[in-house]
Structure formats: structure tokens, C-alpha cells
Design a protein around this motif. Structure first.
Motif, PDB file in Angstrom:
ATOM      1  N   ALA A  33       0.971  16.140  -8.425  1.00 18.73           N
ATOM      2  CA  ALA A  33       0.680  14.712  -8.546  1.00 18.73           C
ATOM      3  C   ALA A  33       1.458  13.902  -7.510  1.00 18.73           C
ATOM      4  N   TRP A  34       2.758  14.153  -7.364  1.00 19.55           N
ATOM      5  CA  TRP A  34       3.570  13.410  -6.396  1.00 19.55           C
ATOM      6  C   TRP A  34       3.148  13.708  -4.969  1.00 19.55           C
ATOM      7  N   ALA A  35       2.802  14.953  -4.672  1.00 18.90           N
ATOM      8  CA  ALA A  35       2.348  15.294  -3.322  1.00 18.90           C
ATOM      9  C   ALA A  35       1.027  14.585  -3.013  1.00 18.90           C
ATOM     10  N   SER A  36       0.126  14.539  -3.972  1.00 16.89           N
ATOM     11  CA  SER A  36      -1.154  13.859  -3.763  1.00 16.89           C
ATOM     12  C   SER A  36      -0.955  12.371  -3.534  1.00 16.89           C
ATOM     13  N   LEU A  37      -0.113  11.743  -4.357  1.00 18.57           N
ATOM     14  CA  LEU A  37       0.140  10.315  -4.189  1.00 18.57           C
ATOM     15  C   LEU A  37       0.843  10.022  -2.866  1.00 18.57           C
ATOM     16  N   TYR A  40      -1.704  10.302  -0.062  1.00 18.59           N
ATOM     17  CA  TYR A  40      -2.600   9.154  -0.103  1.00 18.59           C
ATOM     18  C   TYR A  40      -1.908   7.919   0.476  1.00 18.59           C
ATOM     19  N   ALA A  41      -0.648   7.702   0.092  1.00 18.32           N
ATOM     20  CA  ALA A  41       0.103   6.566   0.637  1.00 18.32           C
ATOM     21  C   ALA A  41       0.258   6.692   2.140  1.00 18.32           C
ATOM     22  N   LEU A  42       0.525   7.887   2.635  1.00 16.76           N
ATOM     23  CA  LEU A  42       0.639   8.111   4.077  1.00 16.76           C
ATOM     24  C   LEU A  42      -0.681   7.828   4.772  1.00 16.76           C
ATOM     25  N   SER A  43      -1.790   8.241   4.182  1.00 11.72           N
ATOM     26  CA  SER A  43      -3.088   7.987   4.804  1.00 11.72           C
ATOM     27  C   SER A  43      -3.388   6.491   4.844  1.00 11.72           C
ATOM     28  N   LEU A  44      -3.004   5.759   3.792  1.00  6.40           N
ATOM     29  CA  LEU A  44      -3.190   4.308   3.807  1.00  6.40           C
ATOM     30  C   LEU A  44      -2.331   3.659   4.882  1.00  6.40           C
ATOM     31  N   TRP A  45      -1.109   4.119   5.034  1.00 10.17           N
ATOM     32  CA  TRP A  45      -0.203   3.547   6.026  1.00 10.17           C
ATOM     33  C   TRP A  45      -0.713   3.817   7.444  1.00 10.17           C
TER      34      TRP A  45
END
Length: 58
Positions: A33-37, A40-45
Motif C-alpha cells: 500500500a505505501w509503495a503504491s501510494l 502515485y505521488a511521484l507520478s503526480l509530482w
């Protein structure tokens, strides 16, 4: 076979109904879960709006 004997045999095979251990699954679920989040945050950034170097208007 009577119903009572069948039920007692069935309950003996099932056990107490509690999971023994299982923390490995919990830690794996938290890590996934933490790796996925994080990904995802890195892709948004990385996709954040802004001026790209090749888009300059000179």
C-alpha cells in the motif's frame, strides 16, 4: 451418522477458528500500500503543470 456426531467431527477438523500468526501478510499489505501510494505521488509530482524547457516562447 447422527447430526451431533457429524457436527462434532466437523468442528474438530475446523479448529478454534482463529488465525495463528499472519503478521507477515499484514506487513506485506502495508508495504504494498505505501509503495503504491508513493509511486502515485511521484507520478503526480513528475506530471505537475509547469513550463517545460522546450516550450519557451522567445
Amino acid at each position: 451418522m447422527s447430526t451431533a456426531l457429524y457436527m462434532s467431527t466437523l468442528l474438530a477438523q475446523v479448529g478454534s477458528g482463529r488465525i495463528q500468526g499472519g503478521w507477515e501478510f499484514v506487513w506485506a499489505a502495508y508495504i504494498i500500500a505505501w509503495a503504491s501510494l508513493s509511486l502515485y505521488a511521484l507520478s503526480l509530482w513528475l506530471r505537475r503543470p509547469g513550463q517545460a524547457p522546450h516550450d519557451s516562447k522567445e
